[in-house]
Design a protein around this motif. Structure first.
Motif, PDB file in Angstrom:
ATOM      1  N   UNK A   1       0.831  -1.202   0.000  1.00 30.34           N
ATOM      2  CA  UNK A   1       0.000   0.000   0.000  1.00 30.34           C
ATOM      3  C   UNK A   1       0.869   1.256   0.000  1.00 30.34           C
ATOM      4  N   UNK A   2       1.862   1.291   0.862  1.00 32.53           N
ATOM      5  CA  UNK A   2       2.708   2.470   0.947  1.00 32.53           C
ATOM      6  C   UNK A   2       3.525   2.692  -0.306  1.00 32.53           C
ATOM      7  N   UNK A   3       4.132   1.620  -0.826  1.00 35.08           N
ATOM      8  CA  UNK A   3       4.999   1.761  -1.992  1.00 35.08           C
ATOM      9  C   UNK A   3       4.222   2.191  -3.233  1.00 35.08           C
ATOM     10  N   UNK A   4       3.039   1.626  -3.437  1.00 31.49           N
ATOM     11  CA  UNK A   4       2.285   1.966  -4.643  1.00 31.49           C
ATOM     12  C   UNK A   4       1.544   3.299  -4.494  1.00 31.49           C
ATOM     13  N   UNK A   5       1.192   3.666  -3.276  1.00 29.41           N
ATOM     14  CA  UNK A   5       0.627   5.000  -3.071  1.00 29.41           C
ATOM     15  C   UNK A   5       1.642   6.074  -3.429  1.00 29.41           C
ATOM     16  N   UNK A   6       2.902   5.838  -3.111  1.00 31.01           N
ATOM     17  CA  UNK A   6       3.945   6.798  -3.460  1.00 31.01           C
ATOM     18  C   UNK A   6       4.083   6.980  -4.961  1.00 31.01           C
ATOM     19  N   UNK A   7       3.734   5.957  -5.731  1.00 30.71           N
ATOM     20  CA  UNK A   7       3.799   6.055  -7.189  1.00 30.71           C
ATOM     21  C   UNK A   7       2.612   6.813  -7.782  1.00 30.71           C
TER      22      UNK A   7
END
Length: 287
Positions: free
Chosen positions: A249-255
């Motif tokens: 969730x965190x990694x793809x939200x940053x994208x």
């Protein structure tokens, strides 16, 4: 971040109904359903639009969508008519997910010679163009290389309904997304080894950079195109634990991904993964 789920049409209806009701109970935003004639020879594989109509009647809140409708065995005229009816019957909860499709059973089922990837891409571009016309105009006349529509009146109009979600991982499909899509779809599986960035996360980042450039070229503000990433096909395992989900969730939200979609659990660890999915959905609702 929104959380959706990819559902399976491979069980008797009573079991499928319970899965969809549970997905709605979890608070998931939308359930997406595969649109194939079959997948790997399963003994049960229900038709997508018929199934989603039943789902819409059995549920009251959860959104529904196709993941994804392709030109392989569907004509734009009948597809658009079905989509308009389903959108009305489920009171606006339907999103028409579309994609170019691949070679194999779906593509070859209706006869004719195999199409190259370039031909499939060209056919998809024409298919999307015609579907958009059918959904936005009262009357449509169209004559293309692959498809024809003669004085077709389906009841389309502005604003276009249902929304279109376009699955695209390469430039030509992204151009269609920039022109026509209400939602862009990608996944955690690399499609082209020649440009694959090495990991699912890096590959989605590469695609998003390209998508933003194409949107700018097409005169569209990239911020107006929401993005959905399906995780679980390839290198990401978001339901292995709640920590794994939070990491994804965190990694793809940053994208800049606005919706994650995960696969409804199947197999040996399905009970544990369902528990993770329920907790993940609750956390997304609270955030």
């Amino acid at each position: 971040m929104n959380l959706d789920v990819i559902m399976w049409p491979d069980s008797p209806w009573p079991a499928m109904r319970q899965e969809w009701l549970r997905a709605e109970e979890f608070g998931l935003g939308r359930g997406w359903l595969y649109d194939h004639l079959n997948l790997n020879g399963r003994p049960i594989w229900h038709e997508a639009y018929t199934t989603l109509a039943a789902v819409a009647a059995a549920t009251s809140r959860i959104g529904v969508g196709t993941m994804v409708t392709a030109p392989n065995f569907r004509h734009p005229v009948t597809s658009a008519k079905t989509a308009l009816s389903l959108h009305a019957l489920c009171e606006g909860r339907f999103v028409m997910g579309v994609g170019a499709g691949g070679p194999g059973g779906d593509s070859d089922a209706l006869g004719g010679g195999p199409l190259s990837r370039a031909d499939r891409t060209a056919r998809f571009a024409e298919w999307v163009q015609l579907v958009d016309l059918l959904l936005t105009r009262a009357d449509t006349d169209f004559s293309g290389r692959y498809f024809t529509a003669r004085q077709v009146a389906l009841g389309g109009g502005e604003p276009r309904t249902p929304p279109l979600a376009i699955a695209a991982t390469a430039e030509r499909g992204m151009e269609l997304a920039a022109r026509f899509a209400d939602l862009w779809i990608t996944q955690d599986v690399g499609q082209n080894p020649a440009v694959y960035a090495g990991t699912p996360h890096a590959e989605v980042r590469r695609q998003i950079t390209l998508l933003d450039e194409i949107c700018a070229e097409q005169g569209r503000d990239p911020g107006t195109l929401p993005r959905l990433a399906v995780l679980g096909y390839g290198g990401e395992c978001p339901l292995d634990s709640i920590e794994a989900f939070r990491d994804c969730l965190g990694r793809y939200a940053q994208l800049g991904i606005t919706t994650l979609a995960v696969l409804w659990p199947r197999g040996d660890r399905s009970r544990a993964r369902l528990a993770v999915l329920e907790q993940a959905a609750a956390e997304c609702l609270r955030s």
